[in-house]
Design an enzyme around this catalytic site. Structure first.
Site, PDB file in Angstrom:
ATOM      1  N   GLU A   1      40.460  30.196  49.989  1.00  0.00           N
ATOM      2  CA  GLU A   1      39.257  30.171  51.002  1.00  0.00           C
ATOM      3  C   GLU A   1      39.559  29.330  51.968  1.00  0.00           C
ATOM      4  OE1 GLU A   1      35.184  30.894  48.905  1.00  0.00           O
ATOM      5  OE2 GLU A   1      36.316  29.812  47.523  1.00  0.00           O
TER       6      GLU A   1
ATOM      7  N   LYS B   1      31.561  28.966  36.788  1.00  0.00           N
ATOM      8  CA  LYS B   1      32.341  29.224  37.968  1.00  0.00           C
ATOM      9  C   LYS B   1      33.921  28.596  38.018  1.00  0.00           C
ATOM     10  CE  LYS B   1      31.202  30.854  41.511  1.00  0.00           C
ATOM     11  NZ  LYS B   1      29.938  31.016  42.249  1.00  0.00           N
TER      12      LYS B   1
ATOM     13  N   HIS C   1      41.883  51.036  52.931  1.00  0.00           N
ATOM     14  CA  HIS C   1      40.411  50.875  53.008  1.00  0.00           C
ATOM     15  C   HIS C   1      39.935  50.301  51.849  1.00  0.00           C
ATOM     16  CE1 HIS C   1      41.134  53.952  56.058  1.00  0.00           C
ATOM     17  NE2 HIS C   1      42.067  54.565  55.287  1.00  0.00           N
TER      18      HIS C   1
END
Ligand code: ARG
Length: 454
Positions: A287, A280, A153
């Site tokens: 992705e 970044k 979970h």
């Protein structure tokens, strides 16, 4: 190709609409191999002479060399790869070329080309999947000491070796390889000789063709042979599952490189920056792979949908099989190659992993197991440890920071040695059942995979 019956030229609109050569040209190698094998059977049946066969083979090889060199002129008005090659052959060698299509239809021809194409693709994909497995095993082996929290979970659950987590994907990709091998077995059957639908009144030696092309089996029903695309569905289904596995791995990588986790670092070569935010470093490979998996799943559904309403036997709808097949294979090939390369340069971050796995709550189950070994039924033990966790919440402390008196108040079964088990290494040592992540088991699994993958 059908000028006998027609008085009008095909409309330019229809030509553009129906052509497939812009994508099925990729079958040229298999189309030529199929034609060369077919010509052997034509010669054996006395339909062409040895000299004519030689002209056919030489002509096809010449055309093949030109295609390979990028010098061949594909013509949209000739619709597909099959007609382009045959028409050019006939232009070059005349009558022998015009005899090549004897006892053959594009329906069994395209079925043959696709099977040959997919047979080769399965072999290439197997190698790429093996490379991916090697990258995962190597990454695990480079960091065999590192323990991380395992999650259910997406909540911290129990400690596992980082390598154990990676080896889970090695198992998944191994099942994918097995599925592709299985699909390859069923697609490795010769359809040529089925003609358009009902074979031909001219009987060719199909066994000869099969052996020329390396097929261990021959289709036994001409109608099935020209209408069947199950074999392509099976490959697309196997690839859809590869895509799902890659997508799940992508999600793990994306989490692991986030500032919140920091479990791993990717190299600059396999990350991208932001044009706006200088700090970044983005995991675009993961992705994009997660994104592209949708396409590959879609292609499976697309082919199934194309097939489901078709009456027997060949219908032109089936031309729509090729783009999903090509794109799924191209997408998975590219994803496996870049992902394997990215993982080869990935590094775990031992400090961040150690900090995360220091969460003492990860050992709550170990505490319940401790009570079980002292005669408390598991359900009861679970409840007692639940109280211990709640007490930690009240006192704002870790399980190892509760006092012995705290433990005794929760259950008299707790002895002074309770504190001995609250160490993650102890916990790992104890997980010795087959498939569990004790250090010995994980080392043995790494060794097993290293040996298996060479
Ligand atoms: N381009 C066609 C395909 O991909 C080849 C078979 C065409 N057969 C036909 N009867 N029109 O399916």
């Amino acid at each position: 190709m059908w000028k006998g019956r027609f008085q009008q030229e095909t409309s330019a609109l229809l030509q553009q609409y129906s052509e497939s050569v812009s994508f099925d040209w990729r079958l040229w190698r298999h189309d030529i191999a199929g034609s060369i094998a077919h010509s052997a059977a034509l010669q054996k049946a006395g339909l062409i002479t040895a000299d004519e066969r030689e002209k056919i083979v030489a002509g096809l090889e010449e055309i093949g060399a030109e295609i390979e060199a990028g010098k061949f002129q594909w013509k949209t008005e000739l619709e597909d790869v099959h007609m382009n090659i045959e028409a050019e052959l006939t232009r070059r060698i005349g009558d022998p070329g015009a005899k090549l299509h004897t006892a053959r239809s594009r329906n069994d021809q395209v079925a043959l080309d696709l099977r040959l194409f997919l047979r080769e693709a399965c072999d290439g994909l197997d190698g790429l999947l093996a490379e991916m497995q090697r990258s995962l095993v190597d990454l695990g082996a480079r960091h065999r000491e590192i323990i991380i929290p395992g999650y259910t979970h997406l909540q911290r659950a129990q400690p596992v070796y980082f390598a154990h987590h990676l080896l889970a994907y090695v198992e998944m990709f191994d099942r994918d390889r097995d599925r592709l091998r299985d699909a390859r077995k069923r697609l490795n059957v010769l359809p040529l000789g089925s003609g358009a639908i009902a074979g031909s009144t001219i009987v060719l030696d199909r066994e000869l063709i099969a052996s020329e092309l390396g097929f261990p089996a021959i289709t036994q029903n001409s109608m099935d042979a020209v209408s069947d695309r199950d074999f392509a569905v099976e490959v697309l289904a196997a690839l859809a599952l590869v895509a799902v596995h890659l997508s799940r791995l992508s999600e793990d990588v994306i989490l692991w490189v986030s500032s919140e986790f920091q479990f791993i670092q990717l190299s600059d070569a396999f990350t991208t920056g932001s044009s706006l935010m200088p700090q970044k470093k983005n995991p675009d490979v993961a992705e994009l792979t997660r994104g592209k998996s949708g396409r590959v799943i879609g292609h499976l559904v697309s082919l199934l949908t194309t097939l489901k309403g078709l009456p027997m036997t060949y219908n032109r709808d089936m031309q729509e099989d090729k783009e999903p097949i090509f794109d799924s294979i191209d997408t998975i090939r590219a994803a496996l190659a870049v992902f394997a390369a990215m993982l080869r340069e990935a590094r775990a971050n031992p400090a961040a992993c150690a900090a995360a796995v220091a969460d003492p709550m990860l050992l709550a189950t170990d505490l319940a197991d401790y009570l079980v070994l002292r005669g408390i039924p598991f359900r009861k033990a679970h409840e007692i440890v639940g109280h211990a966790v709640a007490l930690c919440g009240q006192k704002q402390c870790a399980l190892s920071q509760l006092t012995f008196a705290d433990y005794q108040s929760l259950s008299p079964a707790f002895a002074a040695d309770v504190f001995d088990i609250l160490h993650v290494e102890k916990s790992m040592q104890a997980r010795r059942a087959i498939g569990a992540p004790s250090p010995e088991n994980v080392a043995a699994q790494l060794a097993r995979w290293q040996a298996a993958l060479g």
